[in-house]
Design a protein around this motif. Structure first.
Motif, short mmCIF file in Angstrom:
data_model
loop_
_atom_site.label_atom_id
_atom_site.label_comp_id
_atom_site.label_asym_id
_atom_site.label_seq_id
_atom_site.Cartn_x
_atom_site.Cartn_y
_atom_site.Cartn_z
N GLU A 58 -5.80 1.62 -6.53
CA GLU A 58 -6.65 2.77 -5.65
C GLU A 58 -7.42 3.05 -7.10
N VAL A 59 -8.70 2.58 -6.66
CA VAL A 59 -9.52 3.35 -7.73
C VAL A 59 -10.31 5.21 -7.63
N MET A 60 -10.24 5.59 -8.19
CA MET A 60 -9.89 7.17 -7.63
C MET A 60 -10.65 7.68 -9.09
N LYS A 61 -11.13 9.30 -8.33
CA LYS A 61 -12.11 9.92 -9.37
C LYS A 61 -12.11 11.57 -9.24
N ASP A 62 -11.78 12.25 -10.42
CA ASP A 62 -11.92 13.66 -10.33
C ASP A 62 -12.66 14.16 -11.06
N ASP A 63 -12.26 15.12 -11.73
CA ASP A 63 -12.60 16.08 -12.82
C ASP A 63 -12.18 15.39 -14.14
N SER A 64 -11.46 14.82 -14.36
CA SER A 64 -11.09 13.89 -14.94
C SER A 64 -11.40 12.28 -15.57
N GLY A 65 -12.41 12.25 -14.84
CA GLY A 65 -12.88 11.27 -14.31
C GLY A 65 -12.58 9.66 -13.78
N PRO A 66 -12.55 8.72 -13.76
CA PRO A 66 -12.73 7.73 -12.73
C PRO A 66 -11.44 7.11 -13.46
N PHE A 67 -10.47 6.40 -12.72
CA PHE A 67 -9.34 5.55 -12.65
C PHE A 67 -9.05 5.10 -12.34
N LEU A 68 -7.52 4.04 -11.95
CA LEU A 68 -7.49 3.48 -11.23
C LEU A 68 -5.91 3.78 -10.91
N ARG A 69 -5.49 3.90 -9.93
CA ARG A 69 -4.40 4.44 -9.31
C ARG A 69 -3.09 3.50 -8.78
N ILE A 70 -2.17 3.35 -9.40
CA ILE A 70 -1.77 2.21 -9.22
C ILE A 70 0.36 2.42 -8.43
N GLN A 71 0.54 2.28 -7.73
CA GLN A 71 2.06 2.30 -8.07
C GLN A 71 2.89 0.88 -7.38
N SER A 72 3.97 0.70 -8.07
CA SER A 72 4.29 -0.71 -8.03
C SER A 72 5.22 0.13 -6.99
N GLY A 73 5.59 -1.74 -6.18
CA GLY A 73 6.91 -1.63 -5.50
C GLY A 73 8.21 -1.49 -4.83
N ALA A 74 8.87 -1.33 -4.06
CA ALA A 74 9.69 -1.23 -4.10
C ALA A 74 11.08 -2.24 -5.31
N SER A 75 10.98 -3.28 -4.95
CA SER A 75 10.63 -4.50 -6.27
C SER A 75 10.74 -4.26 -7.61
N GLY A 76 10.55 -3.00 -7.90
CA GLY A 76 9.49 -3.06 -8.64
C GLY A 76 8.94 -4.46 -9.58
N SER A 77 7.82 -4.41 -8.53
CA SER A 77 6.71 -5.66 -8.93
C SER A 77 5.90 -4.41 -10.20
N ALA A 78 5.05 -5.76 -11.27
CA ALA A 78 4.19 -4.64 -12.05
C ALA A 78 2.57 -4.83 -12.07
N ILE A 79 1.71 -4.58 -11.81
CA ILE A 79 0.21 -4.45 -11.76
C ILE A 79 -0.44 -5.00 -12.60
N ALA A 80 -0.78 -6.29 -12.68
CA ALA A 80 -1.51 -7.23 -13.95
C ALA A 80 -2.83 -7.01 -13.78
N PHE A 81 -2.92 -6.78 -15.08
CA PHE A 81 -4.52 -6.53 -15.78
C PHE A 81 -4.93 -7.55 -16.65
#
Length: 382
Positions: free
Chosen positions: A261-284
């Motif tokens: 999920e794309v988010m933003k705060d004082d540090s700037g925009p970022f993509l918050r990623i969270q792996s599932g219970a299976s330990g699956s990874a997010i691919a870029f």
């Protein structure tokens, strides 16, 4: 005088040798001594045991003849029955035979007057005497001789058995030698495979490389080895190529049990990623055009990220660059401060053929922790 005769005569000297009953007890003791010797040598064959018993019987016949009176006109004769024995055991004897009777003398042939016939000594018939369990009044017979005589009555295997044993020994030695050589060869092979014989020069000739590639899942980077750089520590003068930016999240793939999920705060925009219970990874995605620029070169990748507030985590990074290979598996400890996580790859000089991916698992321990990814970029070493 051999050892058997000497042992029997020594026993006869201890009593009244003229008494036939005493002599018989001595002879039985001789057979008992032989049986003990045979039982103490389990390797003795049946044939050897029979020969030894016959030898004692012949010697007793010879000794006993000395105690019989001379008989006119009689030729010496020995009528000994056949002997059946097994190694370590005395042959069976009929109770009505030697046990019940005393020593017998057989005299054949026509008699002549005592005045005309020649006088000769008669050899007695000495049966194969079964030794008694206990011989009252009989002296003990030692079937061995003093060491100084240079001989002993130990029952030795016959010549055929010695010949067979002589043939077995070389085969045993050959088998042992071959087994030993095989073990030595196997040991040398494994020593060469593990590099035991490498010299110090061979082990240290490679030039030092920049941060090493780590392939162990359980690796925790030490100081200066694949450790994350401090903010701004990466060389800003490098010609960086963007691989991922949160402004364009279309090149990110998250499995069904993972989140991005794309988010933003004082540090700037970022993509918050969270792996599932299976330990699956997010691919870029790493575009094919980017990989073409890196082919045949030494590249340094930079992942700028931080952990979710109050939840330090450990991430793992895997790469798939198609025809250009991979980057091995990396593992980093990520804190709440934004940091740069660097790793380098030496690419082969070939056409990539397709795009590649960089996969990030946000929580190596599978506790559902999230990571904020600000940017992924790469540069070529000068």
């Amino acid at each position: 005088m051999d050892a058997i005769e000497k042992a029997i005569r020594n026993a006869l000297d201890k009593g009244n040798a003229e008494d036939r009953a005493f002599r018989e007890r001595v002879y039985r003791s001789a057979f008992a001594a032989l049986d003990r010797a045979l039982q103490a040598n389990p390797g003795v064959t049946v044939e050897v045991a029979i020969k030894r018993r016959k030898a004692i019987q012949a010697k007793i016949t010879e000794i006993e003849s000395e105690y019989l009176p001379a008989v006119p006109g009689v030729a010496p004769q020995i009528d000994a029955p056949a002997v059946e024995a097994s190694a370590g055991a005395a042959p069976a004897v009929d109770e009505a035979g030697p046990r019940a009777s005393s020593l017998a003398v057989t005299v054949d042939g026509p008699g002549q007057p005592a005045s005309d016939a020649p006088r000769s000594r008669v050899l007695p018939v000495v049966p194969d005497i079964m030794p008694d369990a206990a011989l009252p009044g009989a002296p003990a017979i030692d079937m061995s001789v003093p060491a100084s005589s240079g001989a002993a009555t130990e029952v030795a295997p016959d010549r055929d058995e010695r010949r067979i044993r002589g043939r077995r020994l070389p085969l045993t030695a050959i088998f042992f030698t071959v087994t030993l050589l095989a073990a030595i060869g196997i040991g040398l092979y494994f020593a060469m495979q593990t590099g035991v014989f490498k010299t110090a020069a061979e082990l240290n000739t490679a030039p030092p490389e920049a941060p090493p590639t780590v392939e162990d899942d359980d690796f925790t980077p030490a100081d200066g080895a694949n450790a994350p750089a401090k903010p701004g520590a990466a060389d800003q003068s490098r010609d960086w190529i963007d691989v991922f930016s949160p402004t364009d999240p279309t090149h990110v793939a998250a499995p069904s049990d993972a989140k991005a999920e794309v988010m933003k705060d004082d540090s700037g925009p970022f993509l918050r990623i969270q792996s599932g219970a299976s330990g699956s990874a997010i691919a870029f995605d790493v575009g094919q055009g980017v990989l073409e620029k890196l082919a045949g070169k030494h590249a340094v990748f930079d992942i700028i990220a931080r952990a979710e507030d109050g939840k330090d985590t450990q991430i793992s990074v895997d790469c798939n660059f198609g025809e250009l290979g991979d980057c091995g598996r990396k593992r980093y400890a990520v804190g709440q401060q934004k940091n740069e996580f660097l790793f380098d790859v030496k690419f082969p000089d070939k056409h990539p053929g397709s795009a590649g991916t960089i996969a990030i698992n946000s929580d190596f321990d599978k506790q559902g922790k999230a990571v904020d990814v600000y940017e992924i970029r790469v540069s070529v070493e000068p």
